[in-house]
Design an enzyme around this catalytic site. Structure first.
Site, PDB file in Angstrom:
ATOM      1  N   LYS A 180     -68.916 -13.608 -89.267  1.00 29.98           N
ATOM      2  CA  LYS A 180     -68.918 -14.623 -90.321  1.00 29.98           C
ATOM      3  C   LYS A 180     -67.866 -15.670 -89.982  1.00 29.98           C
ATOM      4  O   LYS A 180     -66.674 -15.435 -90.125  1.00 29.98           O
ATOM      5  CB  LYS A 180     -68.606 -14.028 -91.697  1.00 29.98           C
ATOM      6  N   GLY A 232     -57.056 -14.493 -90.292  1.00 26.03           N
ATOM      7  CA  GLY A 232     -56.977 -15.496 -91.349  1.00 26.03           C
ATOM      8  C   GLY A 232     -55.659 -15.390 -92.073  1.00 26.03           C
ATOM      9  O   GLY A 232     -54.655 -14.926 -91.515  1.00 26.03           O
ATOM     10  N   SER A 233     -55.680 -15.796 -93.325  1.00 25.76           N
ATOM     11  CA  SER A 233     -54.423 -15.871 -94.080  1.00 25.76           C
ATOM     12  C   SER A 233     -53.950 -14.487 -94.513  1.00 25.76           C
ATOM     13  O   SER A 233     -54.746 -13.554 -94.644  1.00 25.76           O
ATOM     14  CB  SER A 233     -54.640 -16.746 -95.313  1.00 25.76           C
ATOM     15  N   THR A 234     -52.659 -14.400 -94.761  1.00 35.58           N
ATOM     16  CA  THR A 234     -52.083 -13.133 -95.225  1.00 35.58           C
ATOM     17  C   THR A 234     -52.663 -12.756 -96.584  1.00 35.58           C
ATOM     18  O   THR A 234     -52.928 -11.574 -96.846  1.00 35.58           O
ATOM     19  CB  THR A 234     -50.551 -13.245 -95.259  1.00 35.58           C
ATOM     20  N   ALA A 236     -55.698 -13.325 -97.862  1.00 38.90           N
ATOM     21  CA  ALA A 236     -57.024 -12.713 -97.693  1.00 38.90           C
ATOM     22  C   ALA A 236     -56.903 -11.371 -96.979  1.00 38.90           C
ATOM     23  O   ALA A 236     -57.601 -10.410 -97.314  1.00 38.90           O
ATOM     24  CB  ALA A 236     -57.942 -13.665 -96.920  1.00 38.90           C
ATOM     25  N   GLY A 237     -55.996 -11.297 -96.011  1.00 34.51           N
ATOM     26  CA  GLY A 237     -55.790 -10.049 -95.267  1.00 34.51           C
ATOM     27  C   GLY A 237     -55.346  -8.912 -96.169  1.00 34.51           C
ATOM     28  O   GLY A 237     -55.785  -7.771 -96.021  1.00 34.51           O
ATOM     29  N   GLU A 254     -55.238  -9.913 -88.315  1.00 33.81           N
ATOM     30  CA  GLU A 254     -54.393 -10.886 -87.599  1.00 33.81           C
ATOM     31  C   GLU A 254     -54.103 -12.001 -88.587  1.00 33.81           C
ATOM     32  O   GLU A 254     -54.990 -12.787 -88.913  1.00 33.81           O
ATOM     33  CB  GLU A 254     -55.143 -11.459 -86.389  1.00 33.81           C
ATOM     34  N   CYS A 288     -51.433 -19.883 -85.325  1.00 33.12           N
ATOM     35  CA  CYS A 288     -50.703 -18.882 -86.121  1.00 33.12           C
ATOM     36  C   CYS A 288     -49.344 -18.519 -85.550  1.00 33.12           C
ATOM     37  O   CYS A 288     -48.446 -18.147 -86.286  1.00 33.12           O
ATOM     38  CB  CYS A 288     -51.567 -17.637 -86.242  1.00 33.12           C
ATOM     39  N   GLU A 387     -45.477 -20.242 -94.384  1.00 36.52           N
ATOM     40  CA  GLU A 387     -46.289 -20.793 -93.307  1.00 36.52           C
ATOM     41  C   GLU A 387     -46.906 -22.109 -93.779  1.00 36.52           C
ATOM     42  O   GLU A 387     -47.595 -22.139 -94.795  1.00 36.52           O
ATOM     43  CB  GLU A 387     -47.399 -19.810 -92.944  1.00 36.52           C
TER      44      GLU A 387
HETATM   45  P1  NAD Z   1     -58.571 -17.694 -94.780  1.00 37.25           P
HETATM   46  O1  NAD Z   1     -57.943 -16.378 -94.965  1.00 37.25           O
HETATM   47  O2  NAD Z   1     -58.721 -18.571 -95.939  1.00 37.25           O
HETATM   48  O3  NAD Z   1     -60.050 -17.511 -94.191  1.00 37.25           O
HETATM   49  C1  NAD Z   1     -60.306 -16.847 -92.973  1.00 37.25           C
HETATM   50  C2  NAD Z   1     -61.726 -16.314 -93.005  1.00 37.25           C
HETATM   51  O4  NAD Z   1     -61.827 -15.280 -93.969  1.00 37.25           O
HETATM   52  C3  NAD Z   1     -62.781 -17.335 -93.388  1.00 37.25           C
HETATM   53  O5  NAD Z   1     -63.952 -17.039 -92.652  1.00 37.25           O
HETATM   54  C4  NAD Z   1     -62.981 -17.066 -94.879  1.00 37.25           C
HETATM   55  O6  NAD Z   1     -64.248 -17.463 -95.321  1.00 37.25           O
HETATM   56  C5  NAD Z   1     -62.814 -15.561 -94.934  1.00 37.25           C
HETATM   57  N1  NAD Z   1     -62.290 -15.019 -96.175  1.00 37.25           N
HETATM   58  C6  NAD Z   1     -61.379 -15.579 -97.011  1.00 37.25           C
HETATM   59  N2  NAD Z   1     -61.077 -14.717 -98.007  1.00 37.25           N
HETATM   60  C7  NAD Z   1     -61.786 -13.589 -97.766  1.00 37.25           C
HETATM   61  C8  NAD Z   1     -61.894 -12.331 -98.437  1.00 37.25           C
HETATM   62  N3  NAD Z   1     -61.209 -12.073 -99.535  1.00 37.25           N
HETATM   63  N4  NAD Z   1     -62.713 -11.385 -97.916  1.00 37.25           N
HETATM   64  C9  NAD Z   1     -63.403 -11.633 -96.792  1.00 37.25           C
HETATM   65  N5  NAD Z   1     -63.363 -12.798 -96.121  1.00 37.25           N
HETATM   66  C10 NAD Z   1     -62.558 -13.766 -96.607  1.00 37.25           C
HETATM   67  O7  NAD Z   1     -57.741 -18.371 -93.598  1.00 37.25           O
HETATM   68  P2  NAD Z   1     -57.967 -19.819 -92.964  1.00 37.25           P
HETATM   69  O8  NAD Z   1     -57.399 -20.803 -93.908  1.00 37.25           O
HETATM   70  O9  NAD Z   1     -59.366 -19.977 -92.497  1.00 37.25           O
HETATM   71  O10 NAD Z   1     -57.064 -19.725 -91.647  1.00 37.25           O
HETATM   72  C11 NAD Z   1     -55.721 -20.019 -91.647  1.00 37.25           C
HETATM   73  C12 NAD Z   1     -54.901 -18.748 -91.644  1.00 37.25           C
HETATM   74  O11 NAD Z   1     -55.276 -17.912 -90.558  1.00 37.25           O
HETATM   75  C13 NAD Z   1     -53.428 -19.018 -91.437  1.00 37.25           C
HETATM   76  O12 NAD Z   1     -52.669 -18.273 -92.360  1.00 37.25           O
HETATM   77  C14 NAD Z   1     -53.157 -18.534 -90.033  1.00 37.25           C
HETATM   78  O13 NAD Z   1     -51.855 -18.130 -89.772  1.00 37.25           O
HETATM   79  C15 NAD Z   1     -54.117 -17.419 -89.895  1.00 37.25           C
HETATM   80  N6  NAD Z   1     -54.400 -17.171 -88.478  1.00 37.25           N
HETATM   81  C16 NAD Z   1     -53.923 -16.032 -87.896  1.00 37.25           C
HETATM   82  C17 NAD Z   1     -54.132 -15.796 -86.552  1.00 37.25           C
HETATM   83  C18 NAD Z   1     -53.635 -14.550 -85.884  1.00 37.25           C
HETATM   84  O14 NAD Z   1     -54.138 -14.216 -84.835  1.00 37.25           O
HETATM   85  N7  NAD Z   1     -52.677 -13.843 -86.452  1.00 37.25           N
HETATM   86  C19 NAD Z   1     -54.850 -16.714 -85.795  1.00 37.25           C
HETATM   87  C20 NAD Z   1     -55.311 -17.870 -86.413  1.00 37.25           C
HETATM   88  C21 NAD Z   1     -55.092 -18.074 -87.757  1.00 37.25           C
END
Ligand code: NAD
Length: 482
Positions: A180, A232-234, A236-237, A254, A288, A387
């Site tokens: 996704k 993605g973001s902390t 959502a993680g 990640e 990130c 961040e």
């Molecule tokens: P985000 O968490 O908003 O979204 C990331 C993905 O997750 C998207 O596909 C989104 O649709 C999906 N998503 C969001 N909430 C979800 C949930 N509750 N359940 C399932 N899927 C969900 O992050 P973003 O704004 O797209 O990306 C930026 C963030 O990603 C920054 O915080 C950045 O540090 C982090 N990031 C981390 C790494 C790493 O390797 N550690 C690499 C790149 C980006």
């Protein structure tokens, strides 16, 4: 004129499927602010069909192929992706504003390299090993079996390579994948699907569904998903980790970062600041592991502030398709607004902006924020702790190496970091004392052959290297009497 990149189908079970509804997701160029194409938004039923296809493909052959057979599939996939690398790089630049020179490497070439790396690795990784058992005098066969169906969820900042961090080791291990992508960058994964079709990847081994948070939530919690791999973001993680904990479902997270650049007292000012241009501002800061907290010795503070300010304000900014541009627009209007609000907060808490702070002069179109440097705050300020995920640096001062290390570790994150010194041995000593998952001495570059991931709020688990393959394998011990 903008080319229309619209696609009307979903890639499920090896074919272009008609979506279950007419809902679409518009993808907007952050440079022109125009819609560059739309993709169908997957319905819950589309998602379930993708998971079912992945499960069938997993059980009906992919997991049982020999390692050499899967390696051959990965290499064909890599060849077809390589033929489309320029197309993918340009698509990513169009959808998220990544400077094209970076996109060519990170989004065009790197995913191809990763497929080849994992093809080579799986070929030399035995599926089973035998051990003499203790305390009984028997034998144990230890098998590495694929985990099963993988839900791969990717962000928008490096959509192609971060998806491939998951897809390549998962497929190599014998898993099948439902990807996704982020809605902001839904278009480039069609190039990936085109390559999968051309390579003859068996039906259902890779499936792609477009959608936002709700679709992501559904994917994470579906029955028959055996593992979740998320970048993605902390915030959502955390939610995904909670759900996976409840389901006892393996998960790799990640997440975000706020890494430090430790500038030692022996560092060469010019070389250090030149290095920070990429270690702290790559992809307009939307990376990130950026070293966005620059820690400098107190007695050299003013000269570093001047040099970091000069470097930040001199980076070429503009059309991300321009080969010489280093700073493009931020990926979306929503994200630009978030970065601007964090800059406002930094000012409110007493920070001084030495350059940037808003839209660059003379630019009236695109989601641009000029590289911005904050001084005059300490490590307790939000601008030094949160961040920003944009081109925003904070220069902080320290007295003595112990204080520098304690400031670097005084963060809820632990993903990257760098040290700058003319003595690399000293740099490695510093690296050993930092609470982080990765660290660079006088530069920072990922290595496909070594693990990448975070500690603390930056995540759980590792991608890349043999460890990134092991994350998609489940161990089984078979005990035999002596
Ligand atoms: P985000 O968490 O908003 O979204 C990331 C993905 O997750 C998207 O596909 C989104 O649709 C999906 N998503 C969001 N909430 C979800 C949930 N509750 N359940 C399932 N899927 C969900 O992050 P973003 O704004 O797209 O990306 C930026 C963030 O990603 C920054 O915080 C950045 O540090 C982090 N990031 C981390 C790494 C790493 O390797 N550690 C690499 C790149 C980006």
């Amino acid at each position: 004129m903008t080319t229309d990149l619209t696609r009307n189908h979903l890639f499920i079970n090896g074919a272009w499927q008609t979506p279950g509804s007419t809902a679409t997701i518009p993808v907007i160029s952050p440079f022109t602010e125009e819609v560059i194409g739309t993709v169908p938004e997957a319905t819950a039923e589309d998602l379930d069909a993708a998971v079912a296809a992945a499960r069938t493909a997993y059980r009906s052959g992919w997991r049982d192929l020999s390692h050499a057979e899967r390696a051959a599939h990965l290499r064909r996939f890599a060849d077809e992706l390589e033929a489309r690398a320029e197309d993918r790089a340009r698509t990513v630049t169009t959808e998220n504003g990544m400077p094209i020179a970076l996109a060519r490497f990170a989004e065009g070439a790197a995913p191809v390299q990763l497929l080849r790396y994992y093809a080579d690795l799986i070929e030399v990784t035995p599926a089973e090993e035998q051990r003499a058992s203790t305390p009984m005098a028997g034998t144990t066969i230890v098998r590495r079996e694929p985990v099963g169906v993988v839900a791969a969820i990717a962000p928008w900042n490096f959509p192609a390579v971060l998806s491939m961090f998951k897809i390549a080791p998962a497929l190599a291990a014998g898993c099948t994948v439902v990807l996704k992508p982020s809605p902001e960058t839904s278009l480039d994964s069609y190039v990936l699907a085109d390559a999968a079709v051309a390579a003859g990847l068996p039906a259902g081994v890779l499936n792609i569904v477009n959608g936002g948070t709700d679709l992501g939530r559904r994917l994470v919690s579906r029955p028959h998903v055996d593992k979740v791999a998320f970048t993605g973001s902390t915030a959502a993680g955390r939610e995904i980790g909670r759900v996976c904990g409840e389901l006892i479902r393996p998960v790799t997270l990640e997440l975000g970062g706020k890494s430090a650049a430790l500038v030692l007292d022996d560092a060469d000012l010019e070389q250090t600041v030149a290095g920070l241009a990429t270690a702290s501002l790559l992809n307009t800061g939307q990376t990130c592991y950026m070293s966005t907290r620059i820690l400098v010795p107190a007695h050299r503070y003013d000269s570093y502030v001047d040099a970091v300010t000069a470097m930040s304000s001199s980076l070429p900014i503009g059309d991300p398709m321009d080969e010489d541009v280093a700073v493009g627009p931020l990926a979306s209007e929503r994200h630009r607004d978030r970065v601007l609000s964090l800059i406002a907060r930094g000012r409110d808490e007493g920070g001084t902006v030495t350059t940037g702070g808003g839209r660059p002069d003379g630019v009236d179109r695109g989601f641009f924020v000029a590289p911005t440097v904050f001084t005059g705050v300490d490590n307790s300020a939000a601008i030094a702790r949160e961040e920003v995920f944009g081109p925003v640096l904070t220069v902080l001062k320290y007295d003595g190496i112990d204080e520098a290390i304690s400031l670097a570790n005084d963060s809820s994150y632990g993903l990257g970091g760098t040290v700058w010194t003319t003595d690399p041995d000293r740099g490695v000593d510093v690296a050993r004392r930092i609470e982080t998952g990765s660290f660079g001495v006088n530069y920072y570059n990922l290595d496909w052959g070594s693990p990448f991931g975070g500690v603390k709020d930056s995540g759980v688990g590792r991608e890349l290297g043999p460890e990134g393959l092991a994350a998609y394998q489940s161990l089984k011990s078979i005990f035999l009497p002596g």
